[in-house]
Design an enzyme around this catalytic site. Structure first.
Site, PDB file in Angstrom:
ATOM      1  N   GLY A  13      90.425 -12.807  70.526  1.00 30.33           N
ATOM      2  CA  GLY A  13      91.305 -13.107  71.648  1.00 30.33           C
ATOM      3  C   GLY A  13      90.720 -14.021  72.712  1.00 30.33           C
ATOM      4  N   HIS A 111      94.961 -24.532  65.705  1.00 34.84           N
ATOM      5  CA  HIS A 111      94.196 -24.571  64.455  1.00 34.84           C
ATOM      6  C   HIS A 111      92.807 -25.143  64.734  1.00 34.84           C
ATOM      7  CE1 HIS A 111      93.415 -24.648  60.218  1.00 34.84           C
ATOM      8  NE2 HIS A 111      92.933 -25.865  60.365  1.00 34.84           N
ATOM      9  N   ASP A 152     100.592 -25.052  58.825  1.00 36.32           N
ATOM     10  CA  ASP A 152      99.934 -26.177  59.505  1.00 36.32           C
ATOM     11  C   ASP A 152     100.607 -27.531  59.306  1.00 36.32           C
ATOM     12  OD1 ASP A 152      98.065 -24.296  60.298  1.00 36.32           O
ATOM     13  OD2 ASP A 152      96.674 -24.758  58.692  1.00 36.32           O
TER      14      ASP A 152
HETATM   15  C1  GAR Z   1      90.276 -19.458  66.649  1.00 36.35           C
HETATM   16  O1  GAR Z   1      89.201 -20.301  66.319  1.00 36.35           O
HETATM   17  C2  GAR Z   1      91.590 -20.042  66.147  1.00 36.35           C
HETATM   18  O2  GAR Z   1      91.638 -21.428  66.231  1.00 36.35           O
HETATM   19  C3  GAR Z   1      91.563 -19.588  64.716  1.00 36.35           C
HETATM   20  O3  GAR Z   1      91.072 -18.267  64.766  1.00 36.35           O
HETATM   21  C4  GAR Z   1      90.177 -18.126  65.880  1.00 36.35           C
HETATM   22  C5  GAR Z   1      90.612 -16.959  66.721  1.00 36.35           C
HETATM   23  O4  GAR Z   1      89.791 -16.753  67.829  1.00 36.35           O
HETATM   24  N1  GAR Z   1      92.880 -19.675  64.137  1.00 36.35           N
HETATM   25  C6  GAR Z   1      93.105 -19.977  62.875  1.00 36.35           C
HETATM   26  O5  GAR Z   1      92.196 -20.122  62.064  1.00 36.35           O
HETATM   27  C7  GAR Z   1      94.561 -20.092  62.469  1.00 36.35           C
HETATM   28  N2  GAR Z   1      94.709 -20.780  61.214  1.00 36.35           N
HETATM   29  P1  GAR Z   1      90.257 -15.860  69.070  1.00 36.35           P
HETATM   30  O6  GAR Z   1      90.873 -14.588  68.525  1.00 36.35           O
HETATM   31  O7  GAR Z   1      88.972 -15.576  69.796  1.00 36.35           O
HETATM   32  O8  GAR Z   1      91.217 -16.664  69.903  1.00 36.35           O
END
Ligand code: GAR
Length: 209
Positions: A13, A111, A152
């Site tokens: 998050g 992404h 995407d």
């Molecule tokens: C982030 O790096 C986001 O860009 C990625 O997951 C991570 C979540 O981090 N999303 C994807 O890979 C979607 N395809 P967070 O929970 O700390 O925000």
């Protein structure tokens, strides 16, 4: 501007936190988070929501009798919260068809790579960063895009790049992209949308800053 958003999460998050921080500091003045939807109950993002008195719910497809029933529950939760925009902020499931249709052109995703490279099914979390290093590309970054029924492939709103450094590991690259790219362009895209500065024509998003 006033806009209610629902933020979908699966993990730590940090992107949710960036949105909360930018609401607090006034950059997203008028934006409020009406609901946080988590795909699993272990997501630390839920703790962040609770600490900031933001309503949250866990809706995991696995705990419903069918994907359709889960899709219905997601759509109802979001609609009931009054959300005008769905923000996928590290959400690692594919949304249901009904929700995508009902919120057509009102769902965005962050992404962790420069689309159309290193994206699509299976490219989430740390995986794009591993693939970036394995291919030896010299720049990577993050993309905010609209969500349609294909992974995407919706219109791109914003992208930000960083150099890939010779001594990067997947983790160091991920960390830099989160901080310097994701946490900058996701709040920025929300602000642009709230201000009515993004339009879509023929699958292309146009941004008037
Ligand atoms: C982030 O790096 C986001 O860009 C990625 O997951 C991570 C979540 O981090 N999303 C994807 O890979 C979607 N395809 P967070 O929970 O700390 O925000």
């Amino acid at each position: 501007m006033t806009m209610k958003i629902a933020v979908f999460v699966s993990g730590g998050g940090t992107n949710l936190q960036a949105i909360i921080d930018n609401i607090r500091n006034g950059y997203l003045n008028g934006v409020s988070i009406s609901l946080v939807v988590a795909s699993n109950s272990e997501a630390y993002a839920l703790t962040r929501a609770a600490e900031n008195n933001i309503p949250s719910t866990v809706l995991s497809a696995k705990s419903f009798t069918s994907r359709e029933a889960w899709d219905d529950a997601v759509l109802k939760a979001v609609t009931d919260s009054g959300a005008e925009l769905i923000v996928l902020a590290g959400y690692l499931s594919l949304l249901g068809e009904k929700t995508v249709k009902a919120y057509s052109n009102r769902i965005i995703n962050i992404h962790p790579a420069l689309i159309p490279s290193f994206c699509g099914a299976g490219m989430y979390g740390i995986k794009p960063h591993k693939a970036v290093l394995a291919r030896g590309v010299k720049v990577s970054g993050a993309t905010v895009h609209y969500v349609n029924e294909k992974y995407d492939e919706g219109p791109i709103i914003l992208q930000k790049a960083v150099d890939v450094l010779p001594d990067d590991t997947p983790e160091s690259l991920q960390k830099r992209i989160m901080k310097e790219c994701e946490q900058v362009i996701l709040p920025k895209a929300i602000r642009l949308i709230a201000d009515g500065k993004v339009t879509i024509e023929n699958n292309i998003a146009y941004v008037k800053e």
